[in-house]
Design a protein around this motif. Sequence first.
Motif, PDB file in Angstrom:
ATOM      1  N   ALA B  25      38.344  33.307  34.478  1.00 10.53           N
ATOM      2  CA  ALA B  25      39.745  32.975  34.834  1.00 10.53           C
ATOM      3  C   ALA B  25      40.137  31.540  34.740  1.00 10.53           C
ATOM      4  O   ALA B  25      39.351  30.789  35.206  1.00 10.53           O
ATOM      5  N   SER B  26      41.545  31.235  34.480  1.00  9.05           N
ATOM      6  CA  SER B  26      42.071  29.910  34.293  1.00  9.05           C
ATOM      7  C   SER B  26      42.127  29.245  35.756  1.00  9.05           C
ATOM      8  O   SER B  26      42.128  28.009  35.791  1.00  9.05           O
ATOM      9  N   GLN B  27      42.304  30.087  36.724  1.00 11.21           N
ATOM     10  CA  GLN B  27      42.602  29.459  38.243  1.00 11.21           C
ATOM     11  C   GLN B  27      41.505  30.321  38.989  1.00 11.21           C
ATOM     12  O   GLN B  27      41.409  31.522  38.415  1.00 11.21           O
ATOM     13  N   SER B  28      41.267  29.924  40.180  1.00 11.86           N
ATOM     14  CA  SER B  28      40.188  30.606  41.030  1.00 11.86           C
ATOM     15  C   SER B  28      41.300  32.121  41.445  1.00 11.86           C
ATOM     16  O   SER B  28      42.374  31.941  41.756  1.00 11.86           O
ATOM     17  N   VAL B  29      40.266  33.234  41.319  1.00 10.04           N
ATOM     18  CA  VAL B  29      40.742  34.538  41.985  1.00 10.04           C
ATOM     19  C   VAL B  29      40.579  34.626  43.278  1.00 10.04           C
ATOM     20  O   VAL B  29      39.183  34.593  43.831  1.00 10.04           O
ATOM     21  N   SER B  30      41.331  34.513  44.200  1.00  8.58           N
ATOM     22  CA  SER B  30      41.162  34.891  45.490  1.00  8.58           C
ATOM     23  C   SER B  30      40.236  36.055  46.045  1.00  8.58           C
ATOM     24  O   SER B  30      40.659  37.355  45.441  1.00  8.58           O
ATOM     25  N   SER B  31      39.426  35.841  46.892  1.00  8.49           N
ATOM     26  CA  SER B  31      38.801  36.806  47.674  1.00  8.49           C
ATOM     27  C   SER B  31      38.239  37.911  46.562  1.00  8.49           C
ATOM     28  O   SER B  31      38.289  39.096  46.890  1.00  8.49           O
ATOM     29  N   THR B  32      37.861  37.706  45.324  1.00  9.87           N
ATOM     30  CA  THR B  32      37.293  38.647  44.345  1.00  9.87           C
ATOM     31  C   THR B  32      38.282  39.709  44.012  1.00  9.87           C
ATOM     32  O   THR B  32      37.746  40.833  43.778  1.00  9.87           O
ATOM     33  N   TYR B  33      39.539  39.339  44.074  1.00  8.00           N
ATOM     34  CA  TYR B  33      40.480  40.460  43.699  1.00  8.00           C
ATOM     35  C   TYR B  33      40.601  40.564  42.138  1.00  8.00           C
ATOM     36  O   TYR B  33      41.331  40.252  41.269  1.00  8.00           O
ATOM     37  N   LEU B  34      39.427  41.095  41.475  1.00  8.66           N
ATOM     38  CA  LEU B  34      39.036  41.328  40.330  1.00  8.66           C
ATOM     39  C   LEU B  34      38.709  42.855  40.077  1.00  8.66           C
ATOM     40  O   LEU B  34      37.810  43.293  40.716  1.00  8.66           O
ATOM     41  N   GLY B  35      39.424  43.442  38.917  1.00 12.45           N
ATOM     42  CA  GLY B  35      38.685  44.741  38.481  1.00 12.45           C
ATOM     43  C   GLY B  35      38.289  45.029  37.163  1.00 12.45           C
ATOM     44  O   GLY B  35      38.750  43.761  36.209  1.00 12.45           O
ATOM     45  N   TRP B  36      37.616  45.841  36.937  1.00 17.74           N
ATOM     46  CA  TRP B  36      37.051  46.338  35.682  1.00 17.74           C
ATOM     47  C   TRP B  36      37.574  47.664  35.257  1.00 17.74           C
ATOM     48  O   TRP B  36      37.369  48.415  35.876  1.00 17.74           O
ATOM     49  N   TYR B  37      37.814  47.512  33.923  1.00 16.20           N
ATOM     50  CA  TYR B  37      38.519  48.947  33.350  1.00 16.20           C
ATOM     51  C   TYR B  37      37.486  49.490  32.037  1.00 16.20           C
ATOM     52  O   TYR B  37      37.073  48.370  31.330  1.00 16.20           O
TER      53      TYR B  37
END
Lengths: 124, 108
Positions: B25-37
């Motif tokens: 990510a180009s900036q920090s993603v807060s609290s691991t709010y990341l998904g995979w599809y």
Amino acid sequence: EVQLVESGGGLVQPGGSLRLSCEASGFTFSHYAMNWVRQAPGKGPEWLSYIANGGGTAYFADSVRGRFTISRDNAKNSLYLQMNSLRAEDTAVYYCARGIAAAGSCWCPYFDSWGQGTLVTVSS
Amino acid sequence: EIVLTQSPGTLSLSPGERATLSCRASQSVSSTYLGWYQQKPGQAPRLLLYGASNRATGIPDRFSGSGSGTDFTLTISRLEPEDFAVYYCQQYSSSPLTFGGGTKVEIK
């Protein structure tokens, strides 16, 4: 089983309009925020618009703000996307997707259920 | 806007091998709010993981995720024939919601 079924896609000329629909079943529609996401041929998905479960709050991507409108009818378990001033770059498969927002985050959701998509082609 | 860069673009592996996919990510993603599809040809994306490491309903445990801040990883421990597909990451830390460009896992 959650089901989302989009309809309304087709061929439209540049500058034209189209209204997409998404019919939901298998869950309590009025409890969930909903979204539209599109995917151009050979590209990754692009989030377009969000509407809160009650319909009172909506957000848009810059690429469609002012041209697209999102709405829902909870009595009919349906989500809509009104698309105006269509451009060639709007050509894509359009998906409706159920959104789940994490506790403590902004309104921002991930998408736990998707429809099968409807193809919109903008061409003269 | 948070830009997500996925690498490699294509991963050529054999069934039974381990796959490691990266999402930066180009900036920090807060609290691991990341998904995979996962997406197969002609199908809609399917949610695999949310919160960077939580498997969605029905997702087998050969799929795992890790990472925080700006670097995230999806690992498929042993590739099954049905795992050959395109994988996308998505951040829901801030608006606008964004997806990565995808990694295609193909059969070697």
